[in-house]
Design a protein around this motif. Sequence first.
Motif, PDB file in Angstrom:
ATOM      1  N   LEU A  37       0.853  -1.189   0.000  1.00  0.00           N
ATOM      2  CA  LEU A  37       0.000   0.000   0.000  1.00  0.00           C
ATOM      3  C   LEU A  37       0.886   1.236   0.000  1.00  0.00           C
ATOM      4  O   LEU A  37       1.929   1.265   0.640  1.00  0.00           O
ATOM      5  N   ALA A  38       0.466   2.236  -0.777  1.00  0.00           N
ATOM      6  CA  ALA A  38       1.157   3.519  -0.712  1.00  0.00           C
ATOM      7  C   ALA A  38       0.116   4.602  -0.504  1.00  0.00           C
ATOM      8  O   ALA A  38      -0.924   4.608  -1.160  1.00  0.00           O
ATOM      9  N   ILE A  39       0.381   5.485   0.442  1.00  0.00           N
ATOM     10  CA  ILE A  39      -0.560   6.559   0.758  1.00  0.00           C
ATOM     11  C   ILE A  39       0.105   7.899   0.466  1.00  0.00           C
ATOM     12  O   ILE A  39       1.208   8.171   0.950  1.00  0.00           O
ATOM     13  N   ARG A  40      -0.560   8.703  -0.354  1.00  0.00           N
ATOM     14  CA  ARG A  40      -0.028  10.019  -0.715  1.00  0.00           C
ATOM     15  C   ARG A  40      -0.075  10.954   0.489  1.00  0.00           C
ATOM     16  O   ARG A  40      -0.959  10.826   1.331  1.00  0.00           O
ATOM     17  N   PRO A  41       0.834  11.930   0.524  1.00  0.00           N
ATOM     18  CA  PRO A  41       0.728  12.944   1.575  1.00  0.00           C
ATOM     19  C   PRO A  41      -0.615  13.650   1.457  1.00  0.00           C
ATOM     20  O   PRO A  41      -1.029  14.025   0.366  1.00  0.00           O
ATOM     21  N   GLY A  42      -1.303  13.809   2.564  1.00  0.00           N
ATOM     22  CA  GLY A  42      -2.572  14.519   2.573  1.00  0.00           C
ATOM     23  C   GLY A  42      -3.766  13.655   2.224  1.00  0.00           C
ATOM     24  O   GLY A  42      -4.904  14.119   2.294  1.00  0.00           O
ATOM     25  N   GLU A  43      -3.531  12.412   1.847  1.00  0.00           N
ATOM     26  CA  GLU A  43      -4.635  11.532   1.478  1.00  0.00           C
ATOM     27  C   GLU A  43      -5.397  11.078   2.719  1.00  0.00           C
ATOM     28  O   GLU A  43      -4.813  10.891   3.785  1.00  0.00           O
ATOM     29  N   PHE A  44      -6.695  10.909   2.554  1.00  0.00           N
ATOM     30  CA  PHE A  44      -7.510  10.334   3.631  1.00  0.00           C
ATOM     31  C   PHE A  44      -7.877   8.920   3.208  1.00  0.00           C
ATOM     32  O   PHE A  44      -8.626   8.730   2.268  1.00  0.00           O
ATOM     33  N   VAL A  45      -7.313   7.951   3.900  1.00  0.00           N
ATOM     34  CA  VAL A  45      -7.527   6.557   3.550  1.00  0.00           C
ATOM     35  C   VAL A  45      -8.401   5.901   4.620  1.00  0.00           C
ATOM     36  O   VAL A  45      -8.185   6.121   5.813  1.00  0.00           O
ATOM     37  N   ALA A  46      -9.388   5.141   4.182  1.00  0.00           N
ATOM     38  CA  ALA A  46     -10.183   4.369   5.140  1.00  0.00           C
ATOM     39  C   ALA A  46      -9.966   2.891   4.856  1.00  0.00           C
ATOM     40  O   ALA A  46      -9.885   2.487   3.696  1.00  0.00           O
ATOM     41  N   ILE A  47      -9.843   2.126   5.897  1.00  0.00           N
ATOM     42  CA  ILE A  47      -9.710   0.683   5.748  1.00  0.00           C
ATOM     43  C   ILE A  47     -10.904   0.023   6.425  1.00  0.00           C
ATOM     44  O   ILE A  47     -11.149   0.238   7.613  1.00  0.00           O
ATOM     45  N   VAL A  48     -11.673  -0.698   5.604  1.00  0.00           N
ATOM     46  CA  VAL A  48     -12.840  -1.368   6.173  1.00  0.00           C
ATOM     47  C   VAL A  48     -12.647  -2.876   6.080  1.00  0.00           C
ATOM     48  O   VAL A  48     -11.918  -3.373   5.229  1.00  0.00           O
ATOM     49  N   GLY A  49     -13.312  -3.581   6.952  1.00  0.00           N
ATOM     50  CA  GLY A  49     -13.207  -5.029   6.935  1.00  0.00           C
ATOM     51  C   GLY A  49     -13.925  -5.599   8.131  1.00  0.00           C
ATOM     52  O   GLY A  49     -14.264  -4.858   9.062  1.00  0.00           O
ATOM     53  N   PRO A  50     -14.173  -6.891   8.117  1.00  0.00           N
ATOM     54  CA  PRO A  50     -14.859  -7.518   9.249  1.00  0.00           C
ATOM     55  C   PRO A  50     -14.022  -7.389  10.516  1.00  0.00           C
ATOM     56  O   PRO A  50     -12.803  -7.196  10.441  1.00  0.00           O
ATOM     57  N   SER A  51     -14.693  -7.484  11.681  1.00  0.00           N
ATOM     58  CA  SER A  51     -13.927  -7.286  12.912  1.00  0.00           C
ATOM     59  C   SER A  51     -12.937  -8.437  13.105  1.00  0.00           C
ATOM     60  O   SER A  51     -13.168  -9.555  12.667  1.00  0.00           O
ATOM     61  N   GLY A  52     -11.831  -8.119  13.703  1.00  0.00           N
ATOM     62  CA  GLY A  52     -10.789  -9.117  13.942  1.00  0.00           C
ATOM     63  C   GLY A  52      -9.950  -9.414  12.719  1.00  0.00           C
ATOM     64  O   GLY A  52      -9.254 -10.417  12.670  1.00  0.00           O
ATOM     65  N   CYS A  53      -9.987  -8.518  11.693  1.00  0.00           N
ATOM     66  CA  CYS A  53      -9.270  -8.836  10.461  1.00  0.00           C
ATOM     67  C   CYS A  53      -7.866  -8.260  10.465  1.00  0.00           C
ATOM     68  O   CYS A  53      -7.109  -8.454   9.531  1.00  0.00           O
ATOM     69  N   GLY A  54      -7.510  -7.528  11.499  1.00  0.00           N
ATOM     70  CA  GLY A  54      -6.147  -7.010  11.548  1.00  0.00           C
ATOM     71  C   GLY A  54      -6.056  -5.524  11.247  1.00  0.00           C
ATOM     72  O   GLY A  54      -4.980  -5.011  10.960  1.00  0.00           O
ATOM     73  N   LYS A  55      -7.199  -4.827  11.364  1.00  0.00           N
ATOM     74  CA  LYS A  55      -7.185  -3.386  11.062  1.00  0.00           C
ATOM     75  C   LYS A  55      -6.366  -2.621  12.100  1.00  0.00           C
ATOM     76  O   LYS A  55      -5.570  -1.753  11.761  1.00  0.00           O
ATOM     77  N   THR A  56      -6.589  -2.982  13.357  1.00  0.00           N
ATOM     78  CA  THR A  56      -5.844  -2.291  14.410  1.00  0.00           C
ATOM     79  C   THR A  56      -4.354  -2.595  14.287  1.00  0.00           C
ATOM     80  O   THR A  56      -3.509  -1.709  14.494  1.00  0.00           O
ATOM     81  N   THR A  57      -4.047  -3.841  13.924  1.00  0.00           N
ATOM     82  CA  THR A  57      -2.655  -4.211  13.709  1.00  0.00           C
ATOM     83  C   THR A  57      -2.022  -3.332  12.644  1.00  0.00           C
ATOM     84  O   THR A  57      -0.887  -2.880  12.777  1.00  0.00           O
ATOM     85  N   PHE A  58      -2.802  -3.062  11.585  1.00  0.00           N
ATOM     86  CA  PHE A  58      -2.328  -2.202  10.516  1.00  0.00           C
ATOM     87  C   PHE A  58      -1.910  -0.832  11.063  1.00  0.00           C
ATOM     88  O   PHE A  58      -0.833  -0.323  10.760  1.00  0.00           O
ATOM     89  N   LEU A  59      -2.757  -0.262  11.908  1.00  0.00           N
ATOM     90  CA  LEU A  59      -2.446   1.053  12.472  1.00  0.00           C
ATOM     91  C   LEU A  59      -1.236   0.997  13.394  1.00  0.00           C
ATOM     92  O   LEU A  59      -0.393   1.888  13.383  1.00  0.00           O
ATOM     93  N   LYS A  60      -1.166  -0.080  14.177  1.00  0.00           N
ATOM     94  CA  LYS A  60      -0.039  -0.177  15.104  1.00  0.00           C
ATOM     95  C   LYS A  60       1.277  -0.313  14.349  1.00  0.00           C
ATOM     96  O   LYS A  60       2.316   0.156  14.809  1.00  0.00           O
ATOM     97  N   LEU A  61       1.210  -0.953  13.182  1.00  0.00           N
ATOM     98  CA  LEU A  61       2.409  -1.057  12.351  1.00  0.00           C
ATOM     99  C   LEU A  61       2.797   0.309  11.793  1.00  0.00           C
ATOM    100  O   LEU A  61       3.975   0.660  11.738  1.00  0.00           O
ATOM    101  N   THR A  62       1.788   1.073  11.390  1.00  0.00           N
ATOM    102  CA  THR A  62       2.080   2.406  10.845  1.00  0.00           C
ATOM    103  C   THR A  62       2.717   3.302  11.901  1.00  0.00           C
ATOM    104  O   THR A  62       3.645   4.056  11.615  1.00  0.00           O
ATOM    105  N   SER A  63       2.188   3.203  13.144  1.00  0.00           N
ATOM    106  CA  SER A  63       2.692   4.100  14.185  1.00  0.00           C
ATOM    107  C   SER A  63       3.991   3.597  14.792  1.00  0.00           C
ATOM    108  O   SER A  63       4.623   4.313  15.548  1.00  0.00           O
ATOM    109  N   GLY A  64       4.369   2.370  14.471  1.00  0.00           N
ATOM    110  CA  GLY A  64       5.600   1.835  15.041  1.00  0.00           C
ATOM    111  C   GLY A  64       5.404   1.193  16.401  1.00  0.00           C
ATOM    112  O   GLY A  64       6.371   0.789  17.038  1.00  0.00           O
TER     113      GLY A  64
END
Lengths: 271, 253
Positions: A37-64
């Motif tokens: 995935l590549a996100i442009r500066p200033g882009e607003f990205v939403a990630i949707v998916g069923p619960s427990g699919c790893g969305k929070t993990t995705f954010l934790k990876l982004t924040s380090g």
Amino acid sequence: METETSTTTQAAVEFRGVGLTYRARDGSTLALDGVDLAIRPGEFVAIVGPSGCGKTTFLKLTSGLLLPTQGEVRVQGKPVRGPLKIVGMAFQNPTLLPWRTTLENVLLPLEIVQPHRRLYRRNRGAYREKALGLLQSVGLEGFVRRYPWQLSGGMQQRASLCRALIHEPDILLLDEPFGALDAFTREELWLVLQKLCLERKCTTILVTHDLREAIFLADTVHVMSKRPGRLVARREVTFPRPRGLEACFTPQFLDLYQGIRGLIGEVREAT
Amino acid sequence: MTLKERLISYGLPALALLALFLVWEWAVYQFKIPRFILPAPSVVARSLWQWRSAILGHAAQTLYTTLVGFGIAVGFGLLLGWLVGFSALLYKAVYPILIGFNSIPKVAIVPVLVIWFGIGTVPAVITAFLISFFPIVVNVATGLATLEPELQDVLRSLGAGKLQIFRKVGLPRTLPYFFASMKVAVTLAFVGSVISETVASNKGVGYLMIAASSRFDVPLVFAGLLVIATLGILLYALFAILEGRLTSWAYRR
């Protein structure tokens, strides 16, 4: 490091073949797999998916907060090696510190993130003004001296948004911030969030299971599959901004909604 | 607080105390209990007044040893509690020792302390310390060990280090636990210093009581008990007020 990242416009956030395996005593779970995935500066990205699919993990990876077990996460061209200070994060629970008033809670990042931490004593007045301004812009000006338990859920979440933004992060990470709120409060906060994002133009990643919320707020919606999470579809949302709540009822909006809804249905069925 | 609330929170305990004394007084006269078994409150009060200057001196000594021992317990308890709460490994390593130590009757240690330090102030201070530090350690450690991971994530996502997380979240989070334990610990500290004084001292309320009982002056023994109880209540109240001031956020008033 290689120099190819600087040749094109640098992505704000970039995932390259990222996978994450949680190790627990009773075996390991693959939470994310092969995410590109590549996100442009200033882009607003939403990630949707069923619960427990790893969305929070995705954010934790982004924040380090988490480091990938495969692949690489890059933020502003640099590989992520630990918690980043250029991100602001709002969580599903408001997670305000109960011993601090609303204002003190919003000021917290400035006591921690450099260079504000160094300047905190000298600039206390200015920082307070800034926090008060931010709180006013989300309609909390009358509640700055209240403690979190004296606020409603919606108010707490507004304060939590202010806390995520006070240190002017380049990247705003939102982990289902409105998930626990009633529908009316949620829609009200969509508008608040949209306003804040338009003002600041920061890159935003919103993780949610509310598809309407995702389409209403985002420039790009990604659909994540069941565990192990993979990004299985990407849709652009081109409605002009600022968007009003009535946009949710236009045919284009509903078409997009139905389309993505169908995709999520397929993802949920697939085993 | 409204007048009614004030009446309830101050008037009710006073009323209960008065009732206790009245029943006590009545029982002593009704059942003709001899003075050297159980003196009536009025007799105890007379004895208290008669020996007031001596009692004042002994009470001051007891208060002094208690507070010094308690002060050391607070410092040591906070430090050890933070360390043990901070590190799960240290918690596992040290906890059995603490439990074992706390199970030892402190009165059994006093003779050892006398061999080491002689009689008087020092063993009393140490006994007060030994008996009162345990609840502080356990409470503070619990407060820190049960820190919500979500709150830590808030700080970690801002790039805060361990020490900063401790200062901004761990420390305030342990305060309610700390104050709750202080109220228990300060009353225990009195127990400790009085125990030591009864065994090995020639000063303090504990000594006064032992000396009085060897003369069968039971009213004076009871006067000593009353003095200790009063001091205990006063210090408890002091810490309850401090607690209310400093950690009101935890009680949602």
